[in-house]
Motif scaffolding. Structure first.
Motif, PDB file in Angstrom:
ATOM      1  N   PRO A   1       0.812  -1.226   0.000  1.00  0.00           N
ATOM      2  CA  PRO A   1       0.000   0.000   0.000  1.00  0.00           C
ATOM      3  C   PRO A   1       0.844   1.273   0.000  1.00  0.00           C
ATOM      4  CG  PRO A   1       0.001  -1.017   2.177  1.00  0.00           C
ATOM      5  CD  PRO A   1       0.675  -1.990   1.257  1.00  0.00           C
ATOM      6  N   ILE A   2       0.488   2.198  -0.889  1.00  0.00           N
ATOM      7  CA  ILE A   2       1.120   3.523  -0.866  1.00  0.00           C
ATOM      8  C   ILE A   2       0.086   4.580  -1.254  1.00  0.00           C
ATOM      9  CG2 ILE A   2       2.073   3.205  -3.214  1.00  0.00           C
ATOM     10  CD1 ILE A   2       4.421   5.071  -2.228  1.00  0.00           C
ATOM     11  N   TRP A   3      -0.183   5.474  -0.291  1.00  0.00           N
ATOM     12  CA  TRP A   3      -1.017   6.649  -0.521  1.00  0.00           C
ATOM     13  C   TRP A   3      -0.190   7.932  -0.409  1.00  0.00           C
ATOM     14  CZ3 TRP A   3      -3.509   2.203   0.298  1.00  0.00           C
ATOM     15  CH2 TRP A   3      -4.766   2.027  -0.263  1.00  0.00           C
ATOM     16  N   SER A   4       1.087   7.839  -0.103  1.00  0.00           N
ATOM     17  CA  SER A   4       1.933   9.019   0.043  1.00  0.00           C
ATOM     18  C   SER A   4       2.130   9.717  -1.302  1.00  0.00           C
ATOM     19  CB  SER A   4       3.295   8.635   0.629  1.00  0.00           C
ATOM     20  OG  SER A   4       3.152   8.170   1.949  1.00  0.00           O
ATOM     21  N   HIS A   5       2.422  11.003  -1.230  1.00  0.00           N
ATOM     22  CA  HIS A   5       2.638  11.775  -2.458  1.00  0.00           C
ATOM     23  C   HIS A   5       3.994  11.469  -3.074  1.00  0.00           C
ATOM     24  CE1 HIS A   5       2.134  14.971  -5.360  1.00  0.00           C
ATOM     25  NE2 HIS A   5       3.292  15.496  -5.009  1.00  0.00           N
ATOM     26  N   ARG A   6       4.970  11.132  -2.254  1.00  0.00           N
ATOM     27  CA  ARG A   6       6.303  10.800  -2.761  1.00  0.00           C
ATOM     28  C   ARG A   6       6.732   9.430  -2.247  1.00  0.00           C
ATOM     29  NH1 ARG A   6       9.083  15.118  -5.106  1.00  0.00           N
ATOM     30  NH2 ARG A   6       8.203  17.177  -4.678  1.00  0.00           N
ATOM     31  N   THR A   7       7.574   8.760  -3.022  1.00  0.00           N
ATOM     32  CA  THR A   7       8.187   7.524  -2.586  1.00  0.00           C
ATOM     33  C   THR A   7       9.632   7.829  -2.214  1.00  0.00           C
ATOM     34  OG1 THR A   7       8.956   5.369  -3.322  1.00  0.00           O
ATOM     35  CG2 THR A   7       8.452   6.965  -5.047  1.00  0.00           C
ATOM     36  N   SER A   8       9.832   8.056  -0.911  1.00  0.00           N
ATOM     37  CA  SER A   8      11.080   8.650  -0.461  1.00  0.00           C
ATOM     38  C   SER A   8      11.175   8.534   1.054  1.00  0.00           C
ATOM     39  CB  SER A   8      11.117  10.131  -0.883  1.00  0.00           C
ATOM     40  OG  SER A   8      12.175  10.825  -0.265  1.00  0.00           O
ATOM     41  N   PRO A   9      12.391   8.614   1.626  1.00  0.00           N
ATOM     42  CA  PRO A   9      12.507   8.662   3.089  1.00  0.00           C
ATOM     43  C   PRO A   9      12.033   9.978   3.687  1.00  0.00           C
ATOM     44  CG  PRO A   9      14.660   8.894   2.078  1.00  0.00           C
ATOM     45  CD  PRO A   9      13.713   8.534   0.983  1.00  0.00           C
ATOM     46  N   VAL A  10      11.821  10.995   2.852  1.00  0.00           N
ATOM     47  CA  VAL A  10      11.340  12.289   3.337  1.00  0.00           C
ATOM     48  C   VAL A  10      10.159  12.732   2.480  1.00  0.00           C
ATOM     49  CG1 VAL A  10      13.537  13.044   4.303  1.00  0.00           C
ATOM     50  CG2 VAL A  10      13.055  13.478   1.889  1.00  0.00           C
ATOM     51  N   SER A  11       9.310  13.583   3.015  1.00  0.00           N
ATOM     52  CA  SER A  11       8.072  13.964   2.331  1.00  0.00           C
ATOM     53  C   SER A  11       8.262  15.074   1.301  1.00  0.00           C
ATOM     54  CB  SER A  11       7.035  14.414   3.368  1.00  0.00           C
ATOM     55  OG  SER A  11       7.504  15.563   4.065  1.00  0.00           O
ATOM     56  N   TRP A  12       9.441  15.699   1.268  1.00  0.00           N
ATOM     57  CA  TRP A  12       9.617  16.881   0.431  1.00  0.00           C
ATOM     58  C   TRP A  12      10.560  16.646  -0.751  1.00  0.00           C
ATOM     59  CZ3 TRP A  12      14.804  18.005   0.732  1.00  0.00           C
ATOM     60  CH2 TRP A  12      15.478  17.527   1.876  1.00  0.00           C
ATOM     61  N   LEU A  13      11.067  15.417  -0.918  1.00  0.00           N
ATOM     62  CA  LEU A  13      12.030  15.144  -1.976  1.00  0.00           C
ATOM     63  C   LEU A  13      11.877  13.700  -2.427  1.00  0.00           C
ATOM     64  CD1 LEU A  13      14.417  16.592  -3.435  1.00  0.00           C
ATOM     65  CD2 LEU A  13      15.946  15.491  -1.794  1.00  0.00           C
ATOM     66  N   GLY A  14      12.168  13.466  -3.697  1.00  0.00           N
ATOM     67  CA  GLY A  14      12.071  12.113  -4.225  1.00  0.00           C
ATOM     68  C   GLY A  14      10.970  11.997  -5.257  1.00  0.00           C
ATOM     69  N   PRO A  15      10.868  10.836  -5.929  1.00  0.00           N
ATOM     70  CA  PRO A  15       9.858  10.672  -6.985  1.00  0.00           C
ATOM     71  C   PRO A  15       8.452  10.938  -6.461  1.00  0.00           C
ATOM     72  CG  PRO A  15      11.426   8.852  -7.009  1.00  0.00           C
ATOM     73  CD  PRO A  15      11.706   9.629  -5.769  1.00  0.00           C
ATOM     74  N   GLN A  16       7.697  11.768  -7.204  1.00  0.00           N
ATOM     75  CA  GLN A  16       6.348  12.118  -6.777  1.00  0.00           C
ATOM     76  C   GLN A  16       5.330  11.437  -7.674  1.00  0.00           C
ATOM     77  OE1 GLN A  16       6.381  16.412  -7.290  1.00  0.00           O
ATOM     78  NE2 GLN A  16       5.309  16.227  -9.237  1.00  0.00           N
ATOM     79  N   ARG A  17       4.135  11.261  -7.142  1.00  0.00           N
ATOM     80  CA  ARG A  17       3.077  10.609  -7.910  1.00  0.00           C
ATOM     81  C   ARG A  17       2.490  11.569  -8.945  1.00  0.00           C
ATOM     82  NH1 ARG A  17      -0.797   7.848  -6.066  1.00  0.00           N
ATOM     83  NH2 ARG A  17       0.078   7.200  -4.056  1.00  0.00           N
ATOM     84  N   TYR A  18       1.925  10.977 -10.002  1.00  0.00           N
ATOM     85  CA  TYR A  18       1.346  11.774 -11.081  1.00  0.00           C
ATOM     86  C   TYR A  18      -0.142  11.511 -11.284  1.00  0.00           C
ATOM     87  CZ  TYR A  18       5.660  13.997 -12.396  1.00  0.00           C
ATOM     88  OH  TYR A  18       6.790  14.795 -12.378  1.00  0.00           O
ATOM     89  N   HIS A  19      -0.773  10.849 -10.323  1.00  0.00           N
ATOM     90  CA  HIS A  19      -2.235  10.794 -10.258  1.00  0.00           C
ATOM     91  C   HIS A  19      -2.607  10.399  -8.834  1.00  0.00           C
ATOM     92  CE1 HIS A  19      -2.548   6.393 -10.062  1.00  0.00           C
ATOM     93  NE2 HIS A  19      -1.663   6.336 -11.034  1.00  0.00           N
ATOM     94  N   ASP A  20      -3.821  10.724  -8.448  1.00  0.00           N
ATOM     95  CA  ASP A  20      -4.315  10.321  -7.135  1.00  0.00           C
ATOM     96  C   ASP A  20      -4.517   8.817  -7.087  1.00  0.00           C
ATOM     97  OD1 ASP A  20      -4.495  12.837  -5.850  1.00  0.00           O
ATOM     98  OD2 ASP A  20      -6.368  13.272  -6.922  1.00  0.00           O
ATOM     99  N   PRO A  21      -4.498   8.218  -5.890  1.00  0.00           N
ATOM    100  CA  PRO A  21      -4.879   6.808  -5.792  1.00  0.00           C
ATOM    101  C   PRO A  21      -6.282   6.592  -6.341  1.00  0.00           C
ATOM    102  CG  PRO A  21      -3.857   7.559  -3.753  1.00  0.00           C
ATOM    103  CD  PRO A  21      -4.081   8.784  -4.599  1.00  0.00           C
ATOM    104  N   GLY A  22      -6.511   5.447  -6.949  1.00  0.00           N
ATOM    105  CA  GLY A  22      -7.805   5.161  -7.551  1.00  0.00           C
ATOM    106  C   GLY A  22      -8.915   4.957  -6.549  1.00  0.00           C
ATOM    107  N   VAL A  23      -8.563   4.699  -5.291  1.00  0.00           N
ATOM    108  CA  VAL A  23      -9.522   4.616  -4.189  1.00  0.00           C
ATOM    109  C   VAL A  23      -8.986   5.478  -3.053  1.00  0.00           C
ATOM    110  CG1 VAL A  23     -10.653   3.112  -2.494  1.00  0.00           C
ATOM    111  CG2 VAL A  23     -10.242   2.278  -4.827  1.00  0.00           C
ATOM    112  N   ARG A  24      -9.794   6.387  -2.553  1.00  0.00           N
ATOM    113  CA  ARG A  24      -9.367   7.185  -1.405  1.00  0.00           C
ATOM    114  C   ARG A  24      -9.147   6.271  -0.203  1.00  0.00           C
ATOM    115  NH1 ARG A  24     -13.090  11.706   0.462  1.00  0.00           N
ATOM    116  NH2 ARG A  24     -14.452   9.891   0.702  1.00  0.00           N
ATOM    117  N   PHE A  25      -8.187   6.641   0.631  1.00  0.00           N
ATOM    118  CA  PHE A  25      -7.920   5.841   1.826  1.00  0.00           C
ATOM    119  C   PHE A  25      -9.193   5.681   2.648  1.00  0.00           C
ATOM    120  CE2 PHE A  25      -6.635   5.116   6.187  1.00  0.00           C
ATOM    121  CZ  PHE A  25      -5.643   4.159   6.054  1.00  0.00           C
ATOM    122  N   GLU A  26      -9.964   6.744   2.750  1.00  0.00           N
ATOM    123  CA  GLU A  26     -11.181   6.732   3.557  1.00  0.00           C
ATOM    124  C   GLU A  26     -12.239   5.785   2.995  1.00  0.00           C
ATOM    125  OE1 GLU A  26      -9.705   9.376   2.319  1.00  0.00           O
ATOM    126  OE2 GLU A  26      -8.834  10.331   4.100  1.00  0.00           O
TER     127      GLU A  26
END
Length: 357
Positions: A111-136
């Protein structure tokens, strides 16, 4: 100037990874077929582990197939059901995240709902679409399976949210328990390749080989195990291949479990081939894996969300459709899903907005 900024960015990423992950533990256990006492290894004798020099050669000579851009998702007409008591339903959420619902059990893969795939939230590869199902909008999750510890597959923020909400059992390869427990996840089961975990009278989760590698930083390479999973269910065996290259493990999985009812096969981050071939399937490789597994139906995963290779955001889909059509496979046999697409296996599509054609 561009080269200077590339070096600065690369150096910053390395420092962040070392800071965030220098304490990642390794597995301690007996020597086995896939563990030499310090590091895990792949089955294929010709497998070539990439060096830091290989990585830098690729990073500083990248030739991207196309420019990635944000793609808003169309609203889907349906949400996943709460439970599936009869039959098998799968929902493609994004990347390698799939909701598998069978025998009354809800399983979530990587599972990944984060905006980036990285050890930090402000740097690293970012997503280019929202998840197809909201976490909620997720139904209650009973089991989470983790294929390996790369950031796009073991996303601790998403796992922590799932734990706080549902307290699922998290299944991962040998050596991953300590990291997960350190993130506050209390129910962790470690598996070796070919090791089973009984869920109920109908469903068993089996760890199976994949051809890949593991690391949270270059200091801990291959000290934890990577794998795929076979869900042996009343509907037949279901393979989540995780992240993998084309190797001898597919034939071994077929030999042990028989033809797959459904195979979830990665198709993205496959370019350049000289760098990615050993660890990532191409669309053509995924079709070959589908054949080896004698899979009744397959679904493409691991594409179009994060720019992790040089392959394009839309070109990968086009290539998958091309090789599928050239092989004479119907769209219902090898799905190339839109995020949020819901599928009833062995039946027509459940969702109207489910698949690239």
């Amino acid at each position: 100037m561009a080269v200077k900024w590339r070096f600065l960015l690369g150096g910053t990423l390395v420092l962040c990874m070392l800071w965030a992950c220098s304490s990642v533990p390794g597995y301690r256990g007996p020597v086995s077929e896939n563990f030499d006492g310090e590091r895990f290894r792949n089955l294929a004798p010709e497998y070539r582990e990439k060096s830091l020099g290989d990585l830098l050669r690729w990073v500083f000579n990248r030739e991207r197939e196309e420019q990635w851009r944000w793609l808003p998702l169309e609203a889907g007409p349906a949400l996943p059901p709460a439970r599936v008591r009869e039959g098998l339903t799968v929902t493609f959420i994004n990347h390698a995240t799939v909701l598998v619902q069978v025998d009354g059990i809800n399983i979530l893969t990587d599972p990944i709902w984060s905006h980036r795939t990285s050890p930090v939230s402000w740097l690293g590869p970012q997503r280019y679409h929202d998840p197809g199902v909201r976490f909620e909008d997720l139904p209650p999750i009973d089991y989470v399976v983790i294929s390996h510890n790369h950031y796009d597959h073991m996303d601790l923020p998403s796992l922590q949210r799932l734990w706080e909400r549902d307290q699922p059992t998290v299944v991962a390869g040998l050596g991953n328990r300590k990291l997960l427990a350190g993130a506050g996840i209390e129910k962790v089961v470690e598996l070796d390749w070919w090791q089973p975990l009984a869920v109920n009278g109908q469903l068993t989760i089996h760890g199976v080989p994949a051809q890949h590698w593991s690391t949270r930083t270059r200091l801990d390479t291959n000290r934890t195990l990577w794998m795929g999973y076979v869900f042996a269910s009343s509907e037949g065996p279901i393979l989540f291949a995780g992240d993998t290259g084309l190797g001898p493990h597919f034939a071994l999985i077929n030999e042990r479990f028989g033809p797959m009812q459904l195979s979830l096969l990665p198709i993205g981050a496959y370019l350049p081939r000289w760098f990615m071939r050993d660890n990532h399937l191409s669309p053509a490789d995924a079709l070959e894996a589908h054949r080896i597994l004698q899979s009744r139906q397959s679904m493409a995963i691991h594409f179009g969300t994060f720019p992790l290779g040089d392959d394009g955001q839309t070109a990968t889909v086009a290539r998958m459709l091309e090789v599928r059509d050239r092989a004479g496979l119907a769209a219902e046999v090898f799905w190339v899903p839109v995020p949020g697409g819901i599928y009833g296996v062995g039946a027509q599509l459940v969702s109207l907005h489910a698949s690239y054609r």
